[in-house]
Design a protein around this motif. Structure first.
Motif, PDB file in Angstrom:
ATOM      1  N   SER A  28       0.784  -1.132   0.140  1.00 48.84           N
ATOM      2  CA  SER A  28       0.082   0.037   0.048  1.00 48.84           C
ATOM      3  C   SER A  28       0.639   1.325   0.080  1.00 48.84           C
ATOM      4  O   SER A  28       0.523   2.336  -0.925  1.00 48.84           O
ATOM      5  CB  SER A  28      -1.232  -0.004   1.279  1.00 48.84           C
ATOM      6  N   TYR A  29       2.136   1.368   0.746  1.00 45.42           N
ATOM      7  CA  TYR A  29       2.638   2.549   0.921  1.00 45.42           C
ATOM      8  C   TYR A  29       3.900   2.459  -0.581  1.00 45.42           C
ATOM      9  O   TYR A  29       4.053   3.372  -1.130  1.00 45.42           O
ATOM     10  CB  TYR A  29       3.673   2.666   2.026  1.00 45.42           C
ATOM     11  N   HIS A  30       4.353   1.306  -0.609  1.00 42.14           N
ATOM     12  CA  HIS A  30       5.512   1.342  -1.595  1.00 42.14           C
ATOM     13  C   HIS A  30       4.987   1.514  -2.962  1.00 42.14           C
ATOM     14  O   HIS A  30       5.546   2.251  -3.778  1.00 42.14           O
ATOM     15  CB  HIS A  30       6.404   0.049  -1.438  1.00 42.14           C
ATOM     16  N   TRP A  31       3.898   0.568  -3.348  1.00 47.50           N
ATOM     17  CA  TRP A  31       3.437   0.877  -4.497  1.00 47.50           C
ATOM     18  C   TRP A  31       2.373   1.744  -4.615  1.00 47.50           C
ATOM     19  O   TRP A  31       2.514   2.828  -5.597  1.00 47.50           O
ATOM     20  CB  TRP A  31       3.002  -0.615  -4.927  1.00 47.50           C
ATOM     21  N   GLY A  32       1.700   1.786  -3.682  1.00 46.23           N
ATOM     22  CA  GLY A  32       0.451   2.699  -3.848  1.00 46.23           C
ATOM     23  C   GLY A  32       0.692   4.263  -3.581  1.00 46.23           C
ATOM     24  O   GLY A  32       0.012   5.231  -3.981  1.00 46.23           O
ATOM     25  N   LYS A  33       1.893   4.559  -2.989  1.00 43.84           N
ATOM     26  CA  LYS A  33       2.243   5.926  -2.540  1.00 43.84           C
ATOM     27  C   LYS A  33       3.504   6.366  -3.238  1.00 43.84           C
ATOM     28  O   LYS A  33       3.541   7.215  -3.995  1.00 43.84           O
ATOM     29  CB  LYS A  33       2.080   6.104  -1.136  1.00 43.84           C
ATOM     30  N   HIS A  34       4.695   5.524  -2.960  1.00 45.45           N
ATOM     31  CA  HIS A  34       6.140   6.046  -3.325  1.00 45.45           C
ATOM     32  C   HIS A  34       6.006   5.780  -4.823  1.00 45.45           C
ATOM     33  O   HIS A  34       6.427   6.745  -5.573  1.00 45.45           O
ATOM     34  CB  HIS A  34       7.009   4.946  -2.855  1.00 45.45           C
ATOM     35  N   GLU A  35       5.680   4.764  -5.323  1.00 43.65           N
ATOM     36  CA  GLU A  35       5.758   4.496  -6.866  1.00 43.65           C
ATOM     37  C   GLU A  35       4.626   5.316  -7.678  1.00 43.65           C
ATOM     38  O   GLU A  35       5.004   6.068  -8.694  1.00 43.65           O
ATOM     39  CB  GLU A  35       5.582   3.159  -7.271  1.00 43.65           C
ATOM     40  N   LYS A  36       3.562   5.849  -6.977  1.00 46.54           N
ATOM     41  CA  LYS A  36       2.631   6.556  -7.477  1.00 46.54           C
ATOM     42  C   LYS A  36       3.331   7.877  -7.598  1.00 46.54           C
ATOM     43  O   LYS A  36       3.137   8.703  -8.730  1.00 46.54           O
ATOM     44  CB  LYS A  36       1.330   6.615  -6.953  1.00 46.54           C
ATOM     45  N   THR A  37       3.950   8.379  -6.457  1.00 46.95           N
ATOM     46  CA  THR A  37       4.477   9.741  -6.711  1.00 46.95           C
ATOM     47  C   THR A  37       5.543   9.972  -7.786  1.00 46.95           C
ATOM     48  O   THR A  37       5.757  10.792  -8.334  1.00 46.95           O
ATOM     49  CB  THR A  37       5.284  10.126  -5.176  1.00 46.95           C
ATOM     50  N   TYR A  38       6.417   8.899  -7.824  1.00 51.99           N
ATOM     51  CA  TYR A  38       7.416   8.772  -8.888  1.00 51.99           C
ATOM     52  C   TYR A  38       6.708   9.158 -10.299  1.00 51.99           C
ATOM     53  O   TYR A  38       7.257  10.029 -11.142  1.00 51.99           O
ATOM     54  CB  TYR A  38       8.446   7.578  -9.004  1.00 51.99           C
ATOM     55  N   ILE A  39       5.682   8.390 -10.615  1.00 54.10           N
ATOM     56  CA  ILE A  39       4.828   8.454 -11.908  1.00 54.10           C
ATOM     57  C   ILE A  39       4.281   9.846 -12.062  1.00 54.10           C
ATOM     58  O   ILE A  39       4.687  10.333 -13.189  1.00 54.10           O
ATOM     59  CB  ILE A  39       3.849   7.435 -12.061  1.00 54.10           C
ATOM     60  N   ASP A  40       3.713  10.131 -11.090  1.00 52.89           N
ATOM     61  CA  ASP A  40       3.187  11.671 -11.029  1.00 52.89           C
ATOM     62  C   ASP A  40       4.231  12.702 -11.299  1.00 52.89           C
ATOM     63  O   ASP A  40       3.881  13.763 -12.078  1.00 52.89           O
ATOM     64  CB  ASP A  40       2.323  11.935  -9.751  1.00 52.89           C
ATOM     65  N   ASN A  41       5.443  12.544 -10.684  1.00 55.65           N
ATOM     66  CA  ASN A  41       6.463  13.424 -10.918  1.00 55.65           C
ATOM     67  C   ASN A  41       6.907  13.372 -12.386  1.00 55.65           C
ATOM     68  O   ASN A  41       7.243  14.570 -12.793  1.00 55.65           O
ATOM     69  CB  ASN A  41       7.361  13.248  -9.982  1.00 55.65           C
ATOM     70  N   LEU A  42       7.018  12.113 -12.736  1.00 51.00           N
ATOM     71  CA  LEU A  42       7.783  12.177 -14.124  1.00 51.00           C
ATOM     72  C   LEU A  42       6.562  12.913 -15.186  1.00 51.00           C
ATOM     73  O   LEU A  42       7.062  13.679 -16.197  1.00 51.00           O
ATOM     74  CB  LEU A  42       7.885  10.591 -14.409  1.00 51.00           C
ATOM     75  N   ASN A  43       5.712  12.682 -15.040  1.00 47.52           N
ATOM     76  CA  ASN A  43       4.310  13.226 -15.763  1.00 47.52           C
ATOM     77  C   ASN A  43       4.534  14.689 -15.874  1.00 47.52           C
ATOM     78  O   ASN A  43       4.437  15.404 -16.832  1.00 47.52           O
ATOM     79  CB  ASN A  43       2.905  12.676 -15.447  1.00 47.52           C
ATOM     80  N   LYS A  44       4.551  15.331 -14.645  1.00 51.28           N
ATOM     81  CA  LYS A  44       4.859  16.810 -14.537  1.00 51.28           C
ATOM     82  C   LYS A  44       6.073  17.233 -15.097  1.00 51.28           C
ATOM     83  O   LYS A  44       5.978  18.226 -15.522  1.00 51.28           O
ATOM     84  CB  LYS A  44       4.932  17.267 -13.007  1.00 51.28           C
ATOM     85  N   LEU A  45       7.198  16.396 -14.943  1.00 47.10           N
ATOM     86  CA  LEU A  45       8.633  17.019 -15.353  1.00 47.10           C
ATOM     87  C   LEU A  45       8.612  17.051 -16.988  1.00 47.10           C
ATOM     88  O   LEU A  45       9.289  17.725 -17.678  1.00 47.10           O
ATOM     89  CB  LEU A  45       9.609  16.165 -14.925  1.00 47.10           C
ATOM     90  N   ILE A  46       7.860  16.072 -17.668  1.00 46.40           N
ATOM     91  CA  ILE A  46       8.005  16.021 -19.079  1.00 46.40           C
ATOM     92  C   ILE A  46       6.916  16.776 -19.903  1.00 46.40           C
ATOM     93  O   ILE A  46       7.029  17.087 -21.168  1.00 46.40           O
ATOM     94  CB  ILE A  46       7.856  14.510 -19.584  1.00 46.40           C
ATOM     95  N   ARG A  47       6.157  17.261 -19.101  1.00 50.98           N
ATOM     96  CA  ARG A  47       4.881  17.854 -19.854  1.00 50.98           C
ATOM     97  C   ARG A  47       5.446  19.152 -20.331  1.00 50.98           C
ATOM     98  O   ARG A  47       6.098  19.905 -20.165  1.00 50.98           O
ATOM     99  CB  ARG A  47       3.655  18.419 -18.672  1.00 50.98           C
ATOM    100  N   ASP A  48       5.001  19.130 -21.741  1.00 50.27           N
ATOM    101  CA  ASP A  48       5.540  20.347 -22.627  1.00 50.27           C
ATOM    102  C   ASP A  48       6.918  20.497 -22.715  1.00 50.27           C
ATOM    103  O   ASP A  48       7.289  21.891 -22.765  1.00 50.27           O
ATOM    104  CB  ASP A  48       4.595  21.910 -21.997  1.00 50.27           C
ATOM    105  N   THR A  49       7.408  19.333 -22.671  1.00 53.33           N
ATOM    106  CA  THR A  49       8.904  19.788 -23.024  1.00 53.33           C
ATOM    107  C   THR A  49       9.348  18.697 -24.076  1.00 53.33           C
ATOM    108  O   THR A  49       8.500  17.938 -24.574  1.00 53.33           O
ATOM    109  CB  THR A  49      10.007  19.122 -21.704  1.00 53.33           C
ATOM    110  N   GLU A  50      10.706  18.579 -24.409  1.00 50.10           N
ATOM    111  CA  GLU A  50      11.170  17.925 -25.672  1.00 50.10           C
ATOM    112  C   GLU A  50      10.984  16.280 -25.038  1.00 50.10           C
ATOM    113  O   GLU A  50      11.183  15.407 -26.030  1.00 50.10           O
ATOM    114  CB  GLU A  50      12.596  18.175 -25.761  1.00 50.10           C
TER     115      GLU A  50
END
Ligand SMILES: [Fe+2]
Length: 198
Positions: A28-50
């Motif tokens: 619940s923490y490792h997959w549900g929160k830690h991994e979700k945050t990495y994916i959310d951050n990745l999406n934010k960082l690539i949005r509207d970039t090369e």
């Protein structure tokens, strides 16, 4: 143009299926929160970039800083959690079993060296089994979001040695946490990642 938005895949087992080796609370923490945050951050960082149209593996091979960290952590955790199965354990078969014997002597010796590399890593990181283009196997370890893709290797298996991977279930007993994981490794999945010659 269609662009990449990464979504968290559904795990191929129930949250409590790997217990007691990995508890439902850790999932619940490792997959549900830690991994979700990495994916959310990745999406934010690539949005509207090369990077929006770059394959995730290529982001890992070429980016640095926060983008590398979040891209690699997103990838590493999917690779890690999809290596397990409640009916796992035992030993690899076929080409991977032969390669392990060739490069490490025995399966037992491979497991010992892999655990040793994980236990010996200071702080947070990952221990990996990877192959080169000729099918030779390597055990490597690296800090933080390390991934052998950056070394030109193809990952086969990884154990997460960040404390967040085991602290709820094993507290500070990293060696025990890593040793127990062999009982849930899905060698069908892991073996299918190995190719004698790339
Ligand atoms: Fe992790």
């Amino acid at each position: 143009m269609e662009t990449n938005v990464y979504t968290q895949p559904k795990l191929p087992y129930a949250p409590d299926a790997l217990a007691p080796i990995i508890s439902a609370e850790t999932i619940s923490y490792h997959w549900g929160k830690h991994e979700k945050t990495y994916i959310d951050n990745l999406n934010k960082l690539i949005r509207d970039t090369e990077w929006e149209d770059t394959a995730l593996e290529d982001i890992i091979r070429t980016a640095d800083g926060p983008l590398f960290n979040n891209a690699s952590q997103a990838w590493n955790h999917i690779f890690y959690f999809f290596s397990f199965n409640p009916d796992g354990g035992g030993e690899p078969t076929g080409d991977l079993a032969e390669a392990i014997k060739r490069d490490f002597g025995t399966f037992e010796e491979f497991k010992r060296l892999f655990e040793e590399a994980g236990v010996g890593l200071f702080g947070s990181g990952w221990v990996w089994l990877s192959q080169d283009k000729d099918g030779k196997l390597f055990i490597t370890q690296g800090p933080n979001a390390a991934n052998p893709l950056t070394q030109g290797l193809t990952p086969i298996l990884t154990f997460d040695v960040w404390e967040h991977a085991y602290y709820l279930d094993y507290q500070n007993r990293r060696a025990e946490a890593l040793h127990k994981l062999w009982d849930i490794v899905d060698w069908n999945v892991v073996g299918s990642r190995y190719t004698k010659k790339l």
